[in-house]
Design an enzyme around this catalytic site. Structure first.
Site, PDB file in Angstrom:
ATOM      1  N   SER A   1      34.773  46.096   1.741  1.00 25.49           N
ATOM      2  CA  SER A   1      35.515  44.875   1.342  1.00 25.49           C
ATOM      3  C   SER A   1      34.290  43.738   0.484  1.00 25.49           C
ATOM      4  O   SER A   1      33.168  44.303   0.570  1.00 25.49           O
ATOM      5  CB  SER A   1      35.910  44.132   2.907  1.00 25.49           C
ATOM      6  OG  SER A   1      36.503  42.759   2.532  1.00 25.49           O
TER       7      SER A   1
ATOM      8  N   ARG B   1      39.451  50.198  -2.691  1.00 29.95           N
ATOM      9  CA  ARG B   1      40.144  50.125  -1.565  1.00 29.95           C
ATOM     10  C   ARG B   1      41.494  49.407  -2.174  1.00 29.95           C
ATOM     11  O   ARG B   1      41.425  48.677  -3.026  1.00 29.95           O
ATOM     12  CB  ARG B   1      39.880  49.634  -0.370  1.00 29.95           C
ATOM     13  CG  ARG B   1      39.305  48.175  -0.538  1.00 29.95           C
ATOM     14  CD  ARG B   1      39.189  47.492   0.759  1.00 29.95           C
ATOM     15  NE  ARG B   1      40.651  47.290   1.436  1.00 29.95           N
ATOM     16  CZ  ARG B   1      40.901  46.814   2.545  1.00 29.95           C
ATOM     17  NH1 ARG B   1      39.828  46.260   3.424  1.00 29.95           N
ATOM     18  NH2 ARG B   1      42.028  46.799   3.047  1.00 29.95           N
TER      19      ARG B   1
ATOM     20  N   THR C   1      39.678  39.538   6.865  1.00 31.99           N
ATOM     21  CA  THR C   1      38.996  40.123   8.152  1.00 31.99           C
ATOM     22  C   THR C   1      38.952  39.224   9.416  1.00 31.99           C
ATOM     23  O   THR C   1      39.316  39.773  10.418  1.00 31.99           O
ATOM     24  CB  THR C   1      37.252  40.307   7.791  1.00 31.99           C
ATOM     25  OG1 THR C   1      37.127  41.108   6.546  1.00 31.99           O
ATOM     26  CG2 THR C   1      36.462  40.749   8.965  1.00 31.99           C
TER      27      THR C   1
ATOM     28  N   CYS D   1      44.248  55.720 -10.917  1.00 36.11           N
ATOM     29  CA  CYS D   1      43.375  56.174  -9.768  1.00 36.11           C
ATOM     30  C   CYS D   1      41.928  55.966 -10.094  1.00 36.11           C
ATOM     31  O   CYS D   1      41.456  56.217 -11.358  1.00 36.11           O
ATOM     32  CB  CYS D   1      43.535  57.586  -9.615  1.00 36.11           C
ATOM     33  SG  CYS D   1      42.581  58.412  -8.345  1.00 36.11           S
TER      34      CYS D   1
ATOM     35  N   CYS E   1      38.884  62.394  -3.684  1.00 33.42           N
ATOM     36  CA  CYS E   1      39.629  61.287  -3.294  1.00 33.42           C
ATOM     37  C   CYS E   1      38.933  60.267  -2.504  1.00 33.42           C
ATOM     38  O   CYS E   1      38.160  60.504  -1.681  1.00 33.42           O
ATOM     39  CB  CYS E   1      40.820  61.661  -2.362  1.00 33.42           C
ATOM     40  SG  CYS E   1      41.931  60.279  -1.639  1.00 33.42           S
TER      41      CYS E   1
ATOM     42  N   CYS F   1      41.198  55.281  -1.209  1.00 33.50           N
ATOM     43  CA  CYS F   1      41.026  53.690  -1.259  1.00 33.50           C
ATOM     44  C   CYS F   1      41.988  52.899  -0.582  1.00 33.50           C
ATOM     45  O   CYS F   1      41.758  51.552  -0.540  1.00 33.50           O
ATOM     46  CB  CYS F   1      41.097  53.421  -3.054  1.00 33.50           C
ATOM     47  SG  CYS F   1      42.815  54.071  -3.484  1.00 33.50           S
TER      48      CYS F   1
ATOM     49  N   CYS G   1      47.576  55.434  -5.542  1.00 32.74           N
ATOM     50  CA  CYS G   1      48.742  56.292  -5.970  1.00 32.74           C
ATOM     51  C   CYS G   1      50.246  56.371  -5.583  1.00 32.74           C
ATOM     52  O   CYS G   1      50.982  56.417  -6.218  1.00 32.74           O
ATOM     53  CB  CYS G   1      47.817  57.776  -6.190  1.00 32.74           C
ATOM     54  SG  CYS G   1      47.585  58.499  -4.669  1.00 32.74           S
TER      55      CYS G   1
END
Length: 612
Positions: free
Chosen positions: A120, A365, A401, A552, A576, A579, A587
């Site tokens: 984050s 992410r 958060t 991606c 991968c 994310c 994706c």
């Protein structure tokens, strides 16, 4: 790093623990070796996962999905050791102490250890933490860099134009969320919470009345061709009287539950909207470091039709957090969020901070951006959805958060009421609507959808909403198309030619991937699959110019020529980044035909973040 104590170290097990010991022995012995390898700041020298036997948890086989699957019973099962899941676990145990009772609580985490998949910004608002653990300052929480300045820039290609900052970050802190989550995990363990890292929840368990009674972990030790390897071990059914899903943005189990129980319709919610955030942590020269300095930007390198912006936060220890957030409803199929981020670093206002510095870590992410309009009804028979699985991000604040933590605390209080007052989890919905989460998100509800009209109209409307109406405008704007429907055909746009990475400020994908500490067991079934293998060659390539090769941030999707020189989609699943912190990826969100299916890989794989 959490110091998980292994069941195997307990030589004097109580009778009720012995079957649990046998299960955990099998699970640990079945883990692939790469699950335990050391990755930078991580150390897996201690036995993995299933930290302590819970003496209150007998083994039950009365509802196994298959004869060979063992079952563990708990009062509360929480999926996801992020801010929401750990806050729920801590609050449950606090309530137990306050009421002189006990509930068995376990938290299941897909990452190799708590915090490994957490990424984050993060300018942290401590409001929820103040409520949950009021003495956090005296308990060595990794929160030590208060915000000292707060700037907001509009970027053109060569200039940074200062605008009034709407963020109001006084009293907030620049932190690493992965480090904060590790600390929360320690606090949860001290209260008696069982934390099981390295095991992925792959299915929901139901009883005969369609009530959720827990989750099942996936089988391990399966090769690419589907055959069982020598270390094969079937998953375990972890049953709970209450199940809380804290998977993060667009969690796969949460999405199944939302559809099965029609929770969007029940809550009157719109579809969710998303963004992709790409981030690096740099270590910079001492003379350039301004601990607590916060900068947000809009504009370049994104076009005026694409919502998004960048952030630059000065952390402690000469570190800065630099990132670009791109809304996934962008139209141009030739755009690459990764390459846009590389361009950003060469801007005259950003470049001076980075020159002479070193990249420590890279990651990506997805984020929920639907806000108030997109919150589904969060309770279902047998449990609730908490945190970003429901979507509590405050978009104009760029913070989620504190709201995720508060939602976990409220769900814990509702769950405790189920056990001690004969209530049900529907009280969680009422608690949410009476909380400061609801008030905060309602006031912010029109900010994000205003930008569907473009950057300038969005800024004008959101400025009026923020400074004049203060969230009281008697109109609630609706979101536009779902993100996957927003992508235009390639013929409506010109290709974007991105500059080659210089290896100093900008980098190619393999270099960045190495910095994410991403790792998967190679010989396992692919966790990224196509629903229809013909769609890439028949639709995505000719109509949209192969957008999956660009959206991606880890080059998982690549078109390569076959023996007939025809381009075919190749999926590099080992790249991968997960994310979408827990399960579903960018994706899955952005693919024009929704043709990509993300399934849970073996636990312990994916990125290994330490300072993100």
């Amino acid at each position: 790093m959490l110091k998980f104590r292994s069941l195997l170290l307990k030589s004097k097990s109580k009778p009720k623990q012995r079957n649990a010991l046998a299960i955990v022995r099998k699970l640990i012995s079945s883990q692939p070796l790469n699950t335990f390898h050391s990755r930078n700041a991580f150390s897996f020298s201690k036995p993995h996962a299933f930290a302590r036997a819970n003496s209150r948890v007998p083994i039950s086989r009365n509802f196994c999905t298959a004869p060979e699957r063992d079952t563990l019973d708990y009062d509360v099962v929480i999926v996801g050791a992020g801010p929401a899941g750990l806050s729920a676990a801590i609050r449950l145990k606090q309530l137990c102490r306050e009421n002189d009772t006990d509930l068995s609580v376990c938290v299941l985490e897909k990452g190799a250890e708590v915090g490994a998949h957490i990424i984050s910004g993060n300018v942290f608002e401590p409001r929820a933490l103040n409520e949950l653990l009021p003495k956090w300052k005296q308990q060595d929480a990794p929160i030590s860099t208060p915000v000292t300045s707060d700037k907001f820039w509009y970027l053109t290609k060569n200039r940074a134009i200062s605008l009034p900052s709407p963020f109001d970050n006084e009293g907030n802190y620049v932190i690493s969320l992965s480090q904060l989550v590790r600390w929360l995990g320690e606090k949860a363990e001290e209260l008696g919470v069982e934390i099981y890292p390295g095991f992925a929840a792959s299915e929901i368990l139901y009883d005969a009345n369609d009530k959720v009674i827990g989750i099942g972990t996936n089988d391990m030790g399966i090769s690419k061709d589907g055959s069982k390897k020598e270390n094969f071990q079937s998953g375990v059914d972890i049953k709970g009287r209450i199940t809380l899903l804290a998977e993060g943005c667009r969690g796969s189990l949460s999405e199944k539950i939302i559809k099965q129980y029609n929770l969007r319709e029940k809550g009157g919610a719109e579809h969710q909207t998303y963004a992709l955030g790409i981030k690096e942590v740099w270590q910079i020269d001492e003379e350039k470091h301004q601990p607590g300095a916060v900068i947000h930007t809009l504009g370049w390198p994104l076009d005026n039709k694409t919502y998004g912006g960048s952030f630059l936060y000065h952390m402690k220890d000469r570190q800065i957090s630099l990132g670009l957030v791109v809304a996934l409803n962008y139209q141009n199929p030739f755009m690459s969020p990764y390459e846009e981020f590389q361009k950003l670093k060469h801007h005259p206002a950003i470049k001076p901070f980075l020159e002479g510095g070193t990249v420590i870590q890279y990651g990506a992410r997805t984020l929920n951006e639907g806000g108030f309009q997109s919150i589904p009804y969060p309770a279902f028979p047998g449990g609730a959805i908490i945190g970003c699985s429901s979507g509590f991000l405050n978009v104009p604040k760029i913070k989620g958060t504190h709201t995720a933590m508060k939602s976990g605390m409220l769900a814990a209080e509702s769950a405790f009421g189920v056990f001690n007052k004969g209530l049900d989890m529907n009280t969680y919905w009422d608690a949410l609507r009476n909380s400061w989460i609801w008030e905060e998100l309602y006031k912010a509800r029109n900010y994000r959808p205003a930008f569907k009209y473009g950057l300038v109209p969005g800024l004008a409307f959101s400025g009026l909403e923020h400074y004049i109406f203060k969230g009281r405008l008697p109109v609630t704007l609706k979101h536009g198309k779902p993100d996957h429907e927003a992508t235009d055909a390639a013929k409506l746009h010109s290709p974007i030619h991105y500059p080659k990475a210089d290896g100093v400020l900008s980098f190619d994908v393999p270099t960045s991937l190495h910095r994410s500490n991403t790792n998967h067991e190679h010989d396992q079934p692919p966790h990224l699959r196509l629903k229809d293998p013909k769609v890439p060659e028949l639709t995505n390539l000719p109509v949209y110019a192969a957008p999956e090769s660009r959206y991606c941030p880890a080059r998982v999707y690549e078109y390569v020529a076959d023996e007939k020189n025809q381009l075919k989609l190749q999926i590099n699943a080992q790249n991968c980044l997960h994310c979408k912190r827990f399960d579903i990826q960018a994706c899955d969100i952005k693919d024009p035909k929704q043709n990509i299916k993300w399934t849970v890989p073996e636990g312990g794989g994916g990125p290994g973040y330490s300072v993100m």
